[in-house]
Design an enzyme around this catalytic site. Structure first.
Site, PDB file in Angstrom:
ATOM      1  N   SER A 112      70.747   1.251 -74.245  1.00  0.00           N
ATOM      2  CA  SER A 112      69.977   1.545 -73.037  1.00  0.00           C
ATOM      3  C   SER A 112      68.577   0.957 -73.151  1.00  0.00           C
ATOM      4  CB  SER A 112      69.881   3.058 -72.848  1.00  0.00           C
ATOM      5  OG  SER A 112      68.777   3.361 -72.020  1.00  0.00           O
TER       6      SER A 112
ATOM      7  N   LYS B  39      73.798   7.522 -63.519  1.00  0.00           N
ATOM      8  CA  LYS B  39      72.807   6.739 -62.750  1.00  0.00           C
ATOM      9  C   LYS B  39      72.323   7.562 -61.559  1.00  0.00           C
ATOM     10  CE  LYS B  39      72.966   3.236 -65.490  1.00  0.00           C
ATOM     11  NZ  LYS B  39      71.807   2.883 -66.319  1.00  0.00           N
TER      12      LYS B  39
ATOM     13  N   ASP C 240      74.138  -2.387 -63.774  1.00  0.00           N
ATOM     14  CA  ASP C 240      73.761  -2.049 -62.392  1.00  0.00           C
ATOM     15  C   ASP C 240      74.619  -2.784 -61.362  1.00  0.00           C
ATOM     16  OD1 ASP C 240      71.818  -0.328 -63.280  1.00  0.00           O
ATOM     17  OD2 ASP C 240      70.191  -1.788 -63.131  1.00  0.00           O
TER      18      ASP C 240
ATOM     19  N   SER D 146      62.949  -4.087 -62.658  1.00  0.00           N
ATOM     20  CA  SER D 146      62.690  -3.743 -64.071  1.00  0.00           C
ATOM     21  C   SER D 146      61.415  -4.413 -64.573  1.00  0.00           C
ATOM     22  CB  SER D 146      63.842  -4.233 -64.955  1.00  0.00           C
ATOM     23  OG  SER D 146      64.960  -3.430 -64.786  1.00  0.00           O
TER      24      SER D 146
ATOM     25  N   ARG E  42      78.246   6.922 -60.283  1.00  0.00           N
ATOM     26  CA  ARG E  42      78.700   5.713 -59.571  1.00  0.00           C
ATOM     27  C   ARG E  42      80.196   5.475 -59.717  1.00  0.00           C
ATOM     28  NH1 ARG E  42      73.308   1.963 -60.713  1.00  0.00           N
ATOM     29  NH2 ARG E  42      72.163   2.791 -58.916  1.00  0.00           N
TER      30      ARG E  42
ATOM     31  N   ARG F 126      69.238  14.016 -63.921  1.00  0.00           N
ATOM     32  CA  ARG F 126      69.613  12.962 -64.890  1.00  0.00           C
ATOM     33  C   ARG F 126      69.171  13.325 -66.312  1.00  0.00           C
ATOM     34  NH1 ARG F 126      68.199   7.288 -62.297  1.00  0.00           N
ATOM     35  NH2 ARG F 126      69.333   6.589 -64.150  1.00  0.00           N
TER      36      ARG F 126
HETATM   37  C1  S3P Z   1      66.687  -0.342 -66.578  1.00  0.00           C
HETATM   38  C2  S3P Z   1      67.689  -0.141 -67.472  1.00  0.00           C
HETATM   39  C3  S3P Z   1      69.051   0.281 -67.099  1.00  0.00           C
HETATM   40  C4  S3P Z   1      69.313   0.109 -65.608  1.00  0.00           C
HETATM   41  C5  S3P Z   1      68.167   0.552 -64.767  1.00  0.00           C
HETATM   42  C6  S3P Z   1      66.891  -0.185 -65.122  1.00  0.00           C
HETATM   43  C7  S3P Z   1      65.363  -0.754 -67.066  1.00  0.00           C
HETATM   44  O1  S3P Z   1      69.219   1.635 -67.436  1.00  0.00           O
HETATM   45  O2  S3P Z   1      70.479   0.797 -65.235  1.00  0.00           O
HETATM   46  O3  S3P Z   1      68.448   0.318 -63.391  1.00  0.00           O
HETATM   47  O4  S3P Z   1      64.536  -1.235 -66.267  1.00  0.00           O
HETATM   48  O5  S3P Z   1      65.117  -0.613 -68.275  1.00  0.00           O
HETATM   49  P1  S3P Z   1      69.686   2.049 -68.915  1.00  0.00           P
HETATM   50  O6  S3P Z   1      68.809   1.343 -69.831  1.00  0.00           O
HETATM   51  O7  S3P Z   1      69.485   3.528 -69.006  1.00  0.00           O
HETATM   52  O8  S3P Z   1      71.123   1.649 -68.987  1.00  0.00           O
END
Ligand code: S3P
Length: 423
Positions: free
Chosen positions: A163, A337, A310, A22, A341, A120
């Site tokens: 999110s 996802k 995650d 991230s 999952r 998605r």
């Molecule tokens: C992420 C946010 C999460 C996570 C993804 C990475 C990010 O998703 O599941 O693997 O880097 O901002 P969501 O924000 O859609 O839950």
């Protein structure tokens, strides 16, 4: 690449976990907005982050690898119109954050992705971006999308979802919009965007779950990326469930908005210690020490879910070894996802012999179960399902075969090498 996983007697040793996915995405994208040069130390080499790197190159940035660990991004003057469509591969973060950047540019662009990414939902970012004035063509809110760059207006957006991808998309759009952009989330999701905006000098104000951003520039400051707690999670659970194990994982990001896995595993009676806590580029980091533990079941629900979203597949693996009934609720978004999952974890852990049921928004897992193995497991084009299956395989009585294990390369190409160091 199909692989076989055998039962192991113990996992022992010290490993350093690779860079956070991230944070690497954000370091690449935000450097591209600086109009300067940024040195990034310790970046993720997973395919997802490479998709982001290729896209910023198509938008006119140059980069140079100094060595294995360092890259310099030269953003040049400003982003330029790409000649070809931009390939986001398997990466939801690349897609959703780039949409926030691209909507407010003075050029048009097109984003597409692989089969899994093309299924998605993008409505969660397209709707608020449209409220800001964005012009986006799509088919049922899925990739591919065509973005007609335009001037954006700040909005006051109350997000129905916790999110970080939605939040980051809107904050990035807000950085280039007239007026103030205010984003409110129901629960706190990961806050790497806010922390890196502060670190790079953006005009941002954070008040609990409300974040306000005004049109501003990001300054080219060097960034060091800490290790990924979501990658460390597989080793944490492996260390807790493989008897006689003792593992130290160095340099792991323990940002509060990501560390739900530590809270949950400790509540399950896991022996986890943090050492050498420090701050790197505005992010909290520590070494994590894990010892094999007799786990007990708990309920996981509500506000903690975005802090470990995650990690739920690997937490489900841990729950098969916990005494009692583990209930995981309010995790409906796990179905959106890289794979669904909830169904993927339930189907594959059942094959191994686990007592697990899927619910609409999570799992019910009855433990402790001796996993039998002696079967073939699928990855569903999903790196985290692949690694969760691997860890479960370490405690199965008989070997398991994991089909298409190469999906691990999306986030963690170093996984097998590090695991082999501990066996
Ligand atoms: C992420 C946010 C999460 C996570 C993804 C990475 C990010 O998703 O599941 O693997 O880097 O901002 P969501 O924000 O859609 O839950």
């Amino acid at each position: 690449m199909d692989i076989t996983v055998n039962k192991t007697k113990s996992l022992k040793g010290i490993i350093e976990i690779p860079a956070d996915k991230s944070i690497t995405h954000r370091a690449f994208m935000f450097s591209a907005l600086t109009k300067g040069k940024v040195k990034i130390t310790n970046f993720s080499k997973g395919a997802d982050c490479m998709s982001t790197l290729n896209i910023i190159k198509q938008l006119g940035c140059e980069f140079e690898f100094i060595n294995e660990k360092e890259i310099i991004i030269d953003a040049k003057d400003a982003l330029k119109a790409p000649i070809e469509a931009l390939n986001c591969g398997n990466s939801g973060t690349t897609t959703r954050l780039m949409m926030g950047i691209l909507a407010g540019q003075n050029f048009n662009s097109k984003l597409y992705g692989d089969i899994s990414l093309s299924k998605r939902p993008m409505k969660r970012v397209i709707c608020p971006l449209e409220l800001m004035g964005a012009k986006i063509k799509h088919n049922d809110y899925k990739l591919p999308v065509e973005i007609e760059g335009t001037n954006l207006q700040g909005i006051n957006y109350n997000s129905p979802l916790a999110s970080a991808q939605v939040k980051s998309c809107i904050l990035l759009a807000g950085l280039n919009a007239e007026g103030v952009t205010k984003f409110t989330e129901p629960y706190k999701s990961r806050n790497h965007t806010e922390l890196m905006f502060e670190y790079m000098g953006a005009n941002i104000e954070i008040n609990k779950n409300d974040i306000c951003v005004k049109k501003s520039k990001l300054h080219p400051v060097d960034i060091e990326v800490c290790g990924d707690i979501s990658s460390a999670a597989f080793f944490m659970v492996a260390g807790l469930i493989v008897p006689n194990s003792e593992i130290t994982i160095k340099n792991v990001g323990i940002n509060e908005t990501r560390s739900g896995i530590i809270d949950v595993l400790r509540a399950m009676n896991g022996n986890i210690e943090l050492e050498n806590e420090r701050i790197i580029s505005n992010e909290k980091v520590a070494n994590i020490k894990i010892k094999y533990s007799k786990l007990k079941a708990i309920t996981i629900e509500g506000e903690i879910i975005p802090r470990l979203i995650d990690e739920l597949p690997i937490i489900a693996v841990a729950a098969t070894q916990a005494e009692g009934i583990t209930i995981i609720k309010n995790a409906q978004d796990l179905r959106n996802k890289e794979a669904d999952r909830i169904t993927a974890v339930t189907t594959e852990l059942r094959k191994l012999g686990a007592n697990i049921e899927e619910t609409n928004d999570g799992f019910i897992i009855n433990g402790k179960t001796d996993l039998k193995g002696d079967c073939e497991v699928e990855c569903y084009h999903d790196h985290r399902i692949a690694m969760s299956a691997y860890v479960a395989g370490l405690i199965c009585e008989k070997p398991i075969k994991i089909n298409e294990f190469q999906w691990v390369n999306i986030s963690f190409p170093e996984f097998l090498g590090l695991m082999n160091n501990l066996i």
